[in-house]
Design an enzyme around this catalytic site. Structure first.
Site, PDB file in Angstrom:
ATOM      1  N   CYS A 186     -15.756 -66.352  12.996  1.00 25.20           N
ATOM      2  CA  CYS A 186     -16.069 -66.649  14.404  1.00 25.20           C
ATOM      3  C   CYS A 186     -16.321 -68.147  14.616  1.00 25.20           C
ATOM      4  O   CYS A 186     -15.878 -68.723  15.606  1.00 25.20           O
ATOM      5  CB  CYS A 186     -17.317 -65.910  14.871  1.00 25.20           C
ATOM      6  SG  CYS A 186     -17.494 -64.247  14.260  1.00 25.20           S
ATOM      7  N   ASP A 187     -17.055 -68.772  13.713  1.00 27.04           N
ATOM      8  CA  ASP A 187     -17.568 -70.120  13.979  1.00 27.04           C
ATOM      9  C   ASP A 187     -16.925 -71.222  13.136  1.00 27.04           C
ATOM     10  O   ASP A 187     -17.151 -72.408  13.395  1.00 27.04           O
ATOM     11  CB  ASP A 187     -19.090 -70.154  13.727  1.00 27.04           C
ATOM     12  CG  ASP A 187     -19.822 -69.176  14.635  1.00 27.04           C
ATOM     13  OD1 ASP A 187     -19.314 -68.920  15.744  1.00 27.04           O
ATOM     14  OD2 ASP A 187     -20.882 -68.670  14.232  1.00 27.04           O
ATOM     15  N   CYS A 207     -21.113 -65.969  10.540  1.00 27.64           N
ATOM     16  CA  CYS A 207     -19.735 -65.495  10.709  1.00 27.64           C
ATOM     17  C   CYS A 207     -18.761 -66.658  10.587  1.00 27.64           C
ATOM     18  O   CYS A 207     -18.553 -67.420  11.546  1.00 27.64           O
ATOM     19  CB  CYS A 207     -19.575 -64.793  12.056  1.00 27.64           C
ATOM     20  SG  CYS A 207     -17.906 -64.164  12.295  1.00 27.64           S
TER      21      CYS A 207
END
Ligand code: NAP
Length: 302
Positions: free
Chosen positions: A133-134, A130
Site C-alpha cells: 500500500c505505502d 503495508c
C-alpha cells in the site's frame, strides 16, 4: 432486503470467501460480512508463490478472483462491521447497518498486525504495516523493514524494487521465513541486514527521519537514517463480538476441532482466527471449505 440467511459468514478473507463458495454450492443462502476490504491480509501481499496452481499471482488479483467467484455463485457480500452476535435457535448478527438472522454462523475473522509499541508509531508519517500500500510513497528513499518472518522477507523484496535501499532489521540471528525468499533477498544489491538488532526508538518530529537501533549482543546503540519503517512483526487474532459467544484460548484464538465446529452449536470457525498449527493461505481456504460443508449439514439437520 432479505434479512434471514442459512449461513452468515463473518470475515471476507480467503477462509470466508472460500466458505461462501462452498456454502452456495451446497445450495445455502449466504451473507458474508467484511469490515475492511475483501481478501483480508492477502490482498496486500505483493506476490503469492505458494498457492497451488497460481504461482506468482498478486494477493490483490487472487482476492478479486475469490470475490468474483463467490459473488457469481450468488453469495451476498457486504462491507459492514459486526457489532454483536446473539445465540439462539436462530443466531442474530447485528452490524453498523442492520440485523441479520441465520441458522449457522462461520467466523473467519483472521488476524491483525502486531505493532512494536514504540512512541510515535501511530502518528509519525513513515511508519507503515503495508509495503504494497505505502511502498510507492518512498520511491528512491532509504527504508527499513523490521521482522524475520515471511511477511518481512516478502516486504523487503517488494521494496527493493522501488526504494534506494532496504535494511532488514531482525532481533535474532536467523530468519524464520522461507529459505528461498531469503536467498532471493540476499541477491538484491540494495538490501542489507541488521541481525540481532531491535528498534529502540523512532526518530523525527512529524515524519520519520531515522531509527535508533540496539545491538542485542553488544548493547551498542546506533542511528539508521530512513524515511520509512515497515513493521512486519507478526499477527494477533482479531478481537470480535464473537468473544461473547465463545471460549477463546489464552492468545485469543477460537478453539474448533475437526470439522471447524466450535463448542457452540451452529457456530463454526475457519482460517487464521482458529487455534491451529499452520496458518497459510491454503489452510485458510481448506478451513473455509470444511466449515461451509459442516455448516450446510447443520442447516439441513436443524
Ligand atoms: P511470523 O512468521 O510470526 O514472524 C514474525 C516475525 O516478527 C518473527 O521473525 C519475530 O521474531 C518478529 N517479531 C515478533 N515480535 C517482535 C518484536 N516485538 N520485535 C521485533 N521483532 C518481532 O509473522 P508473519 O511474517 O507475519 O507471518 C505470519 C504467517 O503468515 C506465517 O505463518 C507465515 O509463514 C505466513 N506468511 C506466509 C507467506 C508466504 O507463504 N509467502 C507470506 C507472508 C506470511 P522471532 O523470529 O524472533 O520470533
Amino acid at each position: 432486503m432479505e434479512t434471514q440467511y442459512d449461513i452468515v459468514i463473518v470475515g471476507g478473507g480467503p477462509a470466508g470467501l472460500t466458505a461462501a463458495i462452498y456454502a452456495r454450492r451446497a445450495g445455502r443462502s449466504v451473507l458474508l460480512l467484511e469490515k475492511e476490504g475483501f481478501g483480508g491480509q492477502i490482498a496486500s501481499s505483493p506476490r503469492v508463490e505458494n498457492y497451488p496452481g497460481l504461482p506468482g499471482i498478486s494477493g490483490a488479483a487472487l482476492s478479486d478472483k475469490l470475490f468474483s467467484q463467490a459473488e457469481a455463485l450468488g453469495a451476498r457480500l457486504e462491507l459492514e462491521e459486526v457489532q454483536s452476535i446473539q445465540d439462539g435457535s436462530l443466531k442474530t448478527v447485528t452490524t453498523d447497518y442492520g440485523s441479520y438472522r441465520c441458522k449457522a454462523l462461520i467466523l473467519a475473522t483472521g488476524m491483525k498486525r502486531r505493532t512494536l509499541g514504540l512512541s510515535g508509531e501511530e502518528t509519525l508519517q513513515g511508519v507503515s504495516w503495508c509495503a504494497v500500500c505505502d511502498g510507492a510513497f518512498y520511491r528512491d528513499s532509504d527504508v527499513a523493514v523490521c521482522g524475520g518472518g515471511n511477511a518481512a522477507l516478502q516486504d523487503a523484496l517488494f521494496l527493493s524494487g522501488i526504494c534506494h535501499s532496504v535494511t532488514v532489521i531482525h532481533r535474532r540471528d536467523t530468519f524464520r521465513g522461507y529459505q528461498m525468499l531469503l536467498e532471493e533477498l540476499r541477491r538484491c544489491p540494495n538490501v542489507s541486514f541488521r541481525m540481532n538488532t531491535t528498534v529502540d526508538a523512532l526518530l523525527g518530529e512529524t515524519a520519520l527521519t531515522g531509527l535508533s537501533l540496539r545491538d542485542a549482543v553488544t548493547g551498542k546503540v546506533s542511528a539508521l537514517p530512513v524515511s520509512a519503517l515497515f513493521e512486519a512483526v507478526g499477527q494477533l487474532p482479531q478481537r470480535t463480538p464473537a468473544e461473547t459467544l465463545l471460549p477463546l484460548d489464552d492468545a485469543g484464538f477460537i478453539p474448533s476441532g475437526e470439522g471447524c465446529r466450535t463448542p457452540v452449536s451452529g457456530v463454526f470457525s475457519a482460517g487464521d482466527c482458529r487455534v491451529k498449527e499452520v496458518r497459510q493461505l491454503t489452510t485458510a481456504c481448506a478451513d473455509g471449505a470444511v466449515a461451509a460443508v459442516a455448516a450446510a449439514r447443520y442447516c439441513q439437520e436443524h
